[in-house]
Design an enzyme around this catalytic site. Structure first.
Site, PDB file in Angstrom:
ATOM      1  N   LYS A 209      56.222  30.800  33.636  1.00  0.00           N
ATOM      2  CA  LYS A 209      54.989  31.532  33.443  1.00  0.00           C
ATOM      3  C   LYS A 209      54.381  31.300  31.960  1.00  0.00           C
ATOM      4  O   LYS A 209      53.267  30.534  31.679  1.00  0.00           O
ATOM      5  CB  LYS A 209      54.796  32.882  34.059  1.00  0.00           C
ATOM      6  N   ASP A 227      50.762  35.395  37.076  1.00  0.00           N
ATOM      7  CA  ASP A 227      51.257  36.594  36.481  1.00  0.00           C
ATOM      8  C   ASP A 227      51.018  37.779  37.464  1.00  0.00           C
ATOM      9  O   ASP A 227      50.955  37.753  38.536  1.00  0.00           O
ATOM     10  CB  ASP A 227      50.119  37.235  35.437  1.00  0.00           C
TER      11      ASP A 227
END
Length: 341
Positions: A209, A227
């Site tokens: 991420k 997320d």
């Protein structure tokens, strides 16, 4: 009128309908006299059999009653039509239309972390775990004033670094990651943030991420950022049922062209923060409600839903202290500044 008992005719006999057969019922076998049949015990006399005329009159009434809907049938709610499962092709078309709609709603979508170079974005993204971008943006000005380069941060005293980043939470673990990645950048990459995914994920505290955030926004390399907001919305949109971030990333990458990955991430996250909230989505104020399978999970009344909008959609400041020039909302206040609720 004759009082002789009426014998039942075989079903299908000429002149006898099914309704009449049912009305007349089983009679005594042929050759047996009704008078010879003993009366039931405890009764004064045997019940007289119906005559043909009575049976014929009763049959239509019984048939009409049988045809009349019962009370439960009258009051029962109509069954909902079973929705036809959405094909993958239809889902992809709907997903891409949602992306186009979100692009019109959020033409100013952008990363909501303040940064001036790849190192600042990398550090800010590591700090953003388990806290808001706003809190990170309020913390990083003092952090980068003290440690502007990887070499400076690599030489920082742990306790001093911890004290600066304390407002972001989990400050000891985050300080350890920042020291580790800064030392790796200094020792292995000449003090520069690498522009490859395989290099970034080797840095302490950096996962896919964080790597995709840095690649997409500092280097222009397309990537999907999964997320909590992104994962929640793509499952509500029925683009995927996966829970694991890497599996979510892989499935969403298969739906959209690579050129859309970075901006798609920003648009979906913007929508999740402003309208499609985790606990109470503002469904009644959602511009893509007709395309959303989860419509109705939140507030559907337009006036009530409007009160749930956040940031610029709700007339409130955004998360960045230094937002892009085209941002239509208000800048966030620095750490410690008094703001209206």
């Amino acid at each position: 009128m004759s009082n002789k008992p009426v014998r039942a005719q075989a079903k299908g006999s000429a002149g006898v309908t099914a309704a009449q057969n049912s009305a007349v019922g089983e009679q005594a076998p042929s050759g047996t006299s009704e008078k010879a049949r003993p009366a039931p015990q405890g009764k004064a006399s045997a019940k007289k059999p119906r005559t043909t005329k009575t049976a014929e009159a009763a049959a239509p009434a019984k048939a009409a009653k049988a045809a009349e809907p019962t009370r439960s049938a009258k009051t029962a709610k109509p069954a909902k039509a079973t929705a036809k499962p959405e094909s993958r092709l239809a889902m992809i078309r709907r997903a891409r239309r949602i992306n186009r709609e979100l692009a019109e709603v959020y033409p100013y979508a952008h990363p909501e972390l303040d940064f001036r170079n790849p190192f600042e974005l990398l550090v800010a993204t590591v700090l953003s775990a388990q806290t808001t971008d706003l809190r990170v943006n309020q913390t990083t000005p003092a952090l980068f004033a003290a440690y502007p380069t990887p070499e400076d941060m690599a030489a920082a005293a742990p306790e001093e670094l911890e004290e600066i980043i304390r407002p972001t939470g989990f400050f000891r673990a985050k300080a350890k990651s920042l020291l580790g990645l800064s030392q790796a950048l200094r020792d292995d990459f000449g003090g520069e943030v690498p522009g490859r995914l395989e290099d970034l994920v080797k840095l302490p505290g950096v996962g896919r991420k964080t790597a995709n955030v840095v690649l997409g926004n500092a280097f222009g390399v397309p990537g999907i950022t999964v997320d909590t907001h992104f994962g929640r919305l793509v499952r509500r949109f029925k683009w995927t049922e996966q829970q694991d971030p890497e599996k979510v990333e892989a499935e969403i990458c298969g739906i959209f062209p690579k050129s859309e990955w970075t901006m798609l991430s920003h648009r979906v996250v913007f929508h999740g923060r402003r309208i499609c909230h985790a606990r109470r989505p503002a469904c009644g104020a959602c511009p893509i409600a007709p395309l959303c399978p989860a419509y109705g999970e939140g507030e559907t009344d337009p006036e009530k839903a409007k009160k749930l909008l956040k940031y610029e959609k709700g007339g409130q400041p955004g998360q960045r202290l230094s937002p892009p020039p085209d941002y239509p909302g208000l800048p966030a206040a620095p750490l410690g500044a008094r703001t209206e609720a």
